[in-house]
Design a protein around this motif. Structure first.
Motif, PDB file in Angstrom:
ATOM      1  N   GLU A  40       0.824  -1.206   0.000  1.00  0.00           N
ATOM      2  CA  GLU A  40       0.000   0.000   0.000  1.00  0.00           C
ATOM      3  C   GLU A  40       0.856   1.254   0.000  1.00  0.00           C
ATOM      4  O   GLU A  40       0.561   2.225  -0.706  1.00  0.00           O
ATOM      5  CB  GLU A  40      -0.937  -0.010   1.220  1.00  0.00           C
ATOM      6  CG  GLU A  40      -2.104  -0.955   1.090  1.00  0.00           C
ATOM      7  CD  GLU A  40      -2.988  -0.618  -0.100  1.00  0.00           C
ATOM      8  OE1 GLU A  40      -3.522   0.507  -0.147  1.00  0.00           O
ATOM      9  OE2 GLU A  40      -3.147  -1.472  -0.992  1.00  0.00           O
ATOM     10  N   ALA A  41       1.934   1.256   0.798  1.00  0.00           N
ATOM     11  CA  ALA A  41       2.786   2.444   0.875  1.00  0.00           C
ATOM     12  C   ALA A  41       3.505   2.704  -0.438  1.00  0.00           C
ATOM     13  O   ALA A  41       3.690   3.849  -0.849  1.00  0.00           O
ATOM     14  CB  ALA A  41       3.796   2.296   2.010  1.00  0.00           C
ATOM     15  N   VAL A  42       3.929   1.639  -1.105  1.00  0.00           N
ATOM     16  CA  VAL A  42       4.645   1.793  -2.368  1.00  0.00           C
ATOM     17  C   VAL A  42       3.703   2.225  -3.479  1.00  0.00           C
ATOM     18  O   VAL A  42       4.003   3.168  -4.234  1.00  0.00           O
ATOM     19  CB  VAL A  42       5.354   0.479  -2.760  1.00  0.00           C
ATOM     20  CG1 VAL A  42       5.943   0.584  -4.173  1.00  0.00           C
ATOM     21  CG2 VAL A  42       6.462   0.152  -1.762  1.00  0.00           C
ATOM     22  N   LEU A  43       2.567   1.583  -3.594  1.00  0.00           N
ATOM     23  CA  LEU A  43       1.669   1.837  -4.719  1.00  0.00           C
ATOM     24  C   LEU A  43       0.586   2.875  -4.433  1.00  0.00           C
ATOM     25  O   LEU A  43       0.081   3.506  -5.360  1.00  0.00           O
ATOM     26  CB  LEU A  43       0.981   0.530  -5.145  1.00  0.00           C
ATOM     27  CG  LEU A  43       1.891  -0.620  -5.592  1.00  0.00           C
ATOM     28  CD1 LEU A  43       1.034  -1.813  -6.016  1.00  0.00           C
ATOM     29  CD2 LEU A  43       2.815  -0.202  -6.718  1.00  0.00           C
ATOM     30  N   ARG A  44       0.242   3.054  -3.157  1.00  0.00           N
ATOM     31  CA  ARG A  44      -0.922   3.889  -2.846  1.00  0.00           C
ATOM     32  C   ARG A  44      -0.674   4.796  -1.647  1.00  0.00           C
ATOM     33  O   ARG A  44      -1.494   4.866  -0.727  1.00  0.00           O
ATOM     34  CB  ARG A  44      -2.154   3.002  -2.598  1.00  0.00           C
ATOM     35  CG  ARG A  44      -2.546   2.178  -3.808  1.00  0.00           C
ATOM     36  CD  ARG A  44      -3.764   1.289  -3.544  1.00  0.00           C
ATOM     37  NE  ARG A  44      -4.115   0.511  -4.713  1.00  0.00           N
ATOM     38  CZ  ARG A  44      -4.892   0.960  -5.709  1.00  0.00           C
ATOM     39  NH1 ARG A  44      -5.403   2.171  -5.654  1.00  0.00           N
ATOM     40  NH2 ARG A  44      -5.159   0.200  -6.751  1.00  0.00           N
ATOM     41  N   ASP A  45       0.439   5.487  -1.661  1.00  0.00           N
ATOM     42  CA  ASP A  45       0.730   6.437  -0.590  1.00  0.00           C
ATOM     43  C   ASP A  45      -0.339   7.529  -0.625  1.00  0.00           C
ATOM     44  O   ASP A  45      -0.443   8.279  -1.602  1.00  0.00           O
ATOM     45  CB  ASP A  45       2.115   7.056  -0.787  1.00  0.00           C
ATOM     46  CG  ASP A  45       2.577   7.879   0.400  1.00  0.00           C
ATOM     47  OD1 ASP A  45       1.728   8.551   1.015  1.00  0.00           O
ATOM     48  OD2 ASP A  45       3.781   7.864   0.711  1.00  0.00           O
ATOM     49  N   PRO A  46      -1.155   7.652   0.425  1.00  0.00           N
ATOM     50  CA  PRO A  46      -2.256   8.616   0.402  1.00  0.00           C
ATOM     51  C   PRO A  46      -1.804  10.068   0.391  1.00  0.00           C
ATOM     52  O   PRO A  46      -2.602  10.964   0.094  1.00  0.00           O
ATOM     53  CB  PRO A  46      -3.025   8.293   1.691  1.00  0.00           C
ATOM     54  CG  PRO A  46      -2.001   7.693   2.599  1.00  0.00           C
ATOM     55  CD  PRO A  46      -1.098   6.899   1.697  1.00  0.00           C
ATOM     56  N   ASP A  47      -0.536  10.315   0.694  1.00  0.00           N
ATOM     57  CA  ASP A  47      -0.035  11.688   0.737  1.00  0.00           C
ATOM     58  C   ASP A  47       0.536  12.167  -0.594  1.00  0.00           C
ATOM     59  O   ASP A  47       1.018  13.302  -0.695  1.00  0.00           O
ATOM     60  CB  ASP A  47       1.037  11.813   1.824  1.00  0.00           C
ATOM     61  CG  ASP A  47       0.448  11.645   3.221  1.00  0.00           C
ATOM     62  OD1 ASP A  47      -0.697  12.087   3.423  1.00  0.00           O
ATOM     63  OD2 ASP A  47       1.120  11.066   4.084  1.00  0.00           O
ATOM     64  N   ILE A  48       0.496  11.310  -1.618  1.00  0.00           N
ATOM     65  CA  ILE A  48       1.006  11.682  -2.938  1.00  0.00           C
ATOM     66  C   ILE A  48      -0.135  11.627  -3.946  1.00  0.00           C
ATOM     67  O   ILE A  48      -0.727  10.562  -4.162  1.00  0.00           O
ATOM     68  CB  ILE A  48       2.145  10.751  -3.381  1.00  0.00           C
ATOM     69  CG1 ILE A  48       3.310  10.814  -2.379  1.00  0.00           C
ATOM     70  CG2 ILE A  48       2.636  11.123  -4.786  1.00  0.00           C
ATOM     71  CD1 ILE A  48       4.453   9.888  -2.696  1.00  0.00           C
ATOM     72  N   ILE A  58      -3.497  -0.908 -13.286  1.00  0.00           N
ATOM     73  CA  ILE A  58      -2.054  -1.063 -13.098  1.00  0.00           C
ATOM     74  C   ILE A  58      -1.484   0.253 -12.593  1.00  0.00           C
ATOM     75  O   ILE A  58      -1.865   1.330 -13.067  1.00  0.00           O
ATOM     76  CB  ILE A  58      -1.349  -1.462 -14.414  1.00  0.00           C
ATOM     77  CG1 ILE A  58      -1.678  -2.908 -14.768  1.00  0.00           C
ATOM     78  CG2 ILE A  58       0.171  -1.287 -14.313  1.00  0.00           C
ATOM     79  CD1 ILE A  58      -1.120  -3.952 -13.806  1.00  0.00           C
ATOM     80  N   THR A  59      -0.579   0.140 -11.635  1.00  0.00           N
ATOM     81  CA  THR A  59       0.078   1.333 -11.109  1.00  0.00           C
ATOM     82  C   THR A  59       1.529   1.395 -11.556  1.00  0.00           C
ATOM     83  O   THR A  59       2.247   0.390 -11.488  1.00  0.00           O
ATOM     84  CB  THR A  59       0.032   1.352  -9.571  1.00  0.00           C
ATOM     85  OG1 THR A  59      -1.329   1.401  -9.136  1.00  0.00           O
ATOM     86  CG2 THR A  59       0.780   2.566  -9.007  1.00  0.00           C
ATOM     87  N   ILE A  60       1.936   2.566 -12.037  1.00  0.00           N
ATOM     88  CA  ILE A  60       3.352   2.837 -12.297  1.00  0.00           C
ATOM     89  C   ILE A  60       3.812   3.849 -11.256  1.00  0.00           C
ATOM     90  O   ILE A  60       3.180   4.888 -11.073  1.00  0.00           O
ATOM     91  CB  ILE A  60       3.587   3.415 -13.703  1.00  0.00           C
ATOM     92  CG1 ILE A  60       3.229   2.388 -14.781  1.00  0.00           C
ATOM     93  CG2 ILE A  60       5.049   3.847 -13.865  1.00  0.00           C
ATOM     94  CD1 ILE A  60       3.409   2.907 -16.205  1.00  0.00           C
ATOM     95  N   VAL A  61       4.884   3.518 -10.565  1.00  0.00           N
ATOM     96  CA  VAL A  61       5.504   4.445  -9.620  1.00  0.00           C
ATOM     97  C   VAL A  61       6.837   4.877 -10.217  1.00  0.00           C
ATOM     98  O   VAL A  61       7.639   4.027 -10.625  1.00  0.00           O
ATOM     99  CB  VAL A  61       5.751   3.782  -8.253  1.00  0.00           C
ATOM    100  CG1 VAL A  61       6.430   4.767  -7.297  1.00  0.00           C
ATOM    101  CG2 VAL A  61       4.439   3.283  -7.653  1.00  0.00           C
TER     102      VAL A  61
END
Length: 215
Positions: A40-48, A58-61
């Motif tokens: 969750e922190a890598v793909l879905r950091d709520p502060d970004i 699909i998520t690209i970081v």
């Protein structure tokens, strides 16, 4: 900045064992700092803030530095691929490895989110070809639609929260073994180095295939 350049072929990339057990597994309750390496922190950091499609499959970081010429080269192709695809979440994580003005720029971009201008601030700085100085940074952000005076005030008010974001980003990038910018997470794959549009499309395709196989 590219300290190392490695192939972007996803078939050759796997998560290191330490990441397979720590970064992508539920962290131990006794080690709260490991939360920064959770899925969750890598793909879905709520502060970004999220670019692209917030509901994408699909998520690209991307980990990047505003003084990195390779990041600047990649940026328009990445954004075009994300826009053309329509189903990609894009999370832009500041990793100011050059230090100095790179750190100042990263903090000001993150502060711009409090006026709803994070993406505008990111695009303005990643798109500039001028040498980044404080004057250039402020002028570029202003021309990009950011209220720089407000961003500066928001930065002071939210200093601890912004510092914490950068600390998380750094911890993640280092844990993944990235040695330079740009560096990417595409789905569940780590992809260090410069990608062109075709490589991004292949990476997205392979990430979707891998995700479907796990269902």
């Amino acid at each position: 900045m590219m300290i190392t350049r490695r192939s972007a072929l996803l078939t050759a990339l796997t998560l290191p064992p330490v990441l397979a057990t720590r970064a992508w597994a539920a962290p131990a309750a006794s080690a709260p700092d490991d939360n920064v390496l959770s899925t969750e922190a890598v793909l879905r950091d709520p502060d970004i803030p999220v670019a692209g499609n917030p509901d994408g499959d699909i998520t690209i970081v991307e980990y990047s530095d505003y003084r990195c010429p390779y990041c600047k080269k990649v940026a328009p192709e990445l954004m075009q691929v994300v826009n053309d695809d329509g189903k990609v979440r894009l999370v832009l994580k500041d990793w100011p490895i050059f230090g100095g003005i790179s750190v100042d720029a990263a903090k000001l971009v993150l502060a711009a989110k409090y006026q709803g201008k994070f993406l505008e601030a990111h695009n303005a700085l990643i798109g500039t070809t001028s040498k980044l100085t404080e004057a250039v940074m402020n002028d570029t952000l202003g021309k990009g639609g950011v209220d720089v005076a407000r961003a500066t005030k928001d930065l002071e008010t939210n200093k601890d929260a912004i510092d914490a974001i950068l600390k998380r980003n750094d911890a993640q990038a280092r844990a993944f073994g990235f040695q330079g910018t740009p560096a990417f997470i595409v789905g569940r794959f780590r992809v260090p180095g410069v990608l062109d549009a075709a490589m991004f499309k292949q990476a997205i395709k392979d990430a979707r295939t891998a995700a479907a196989q796990k269902k």
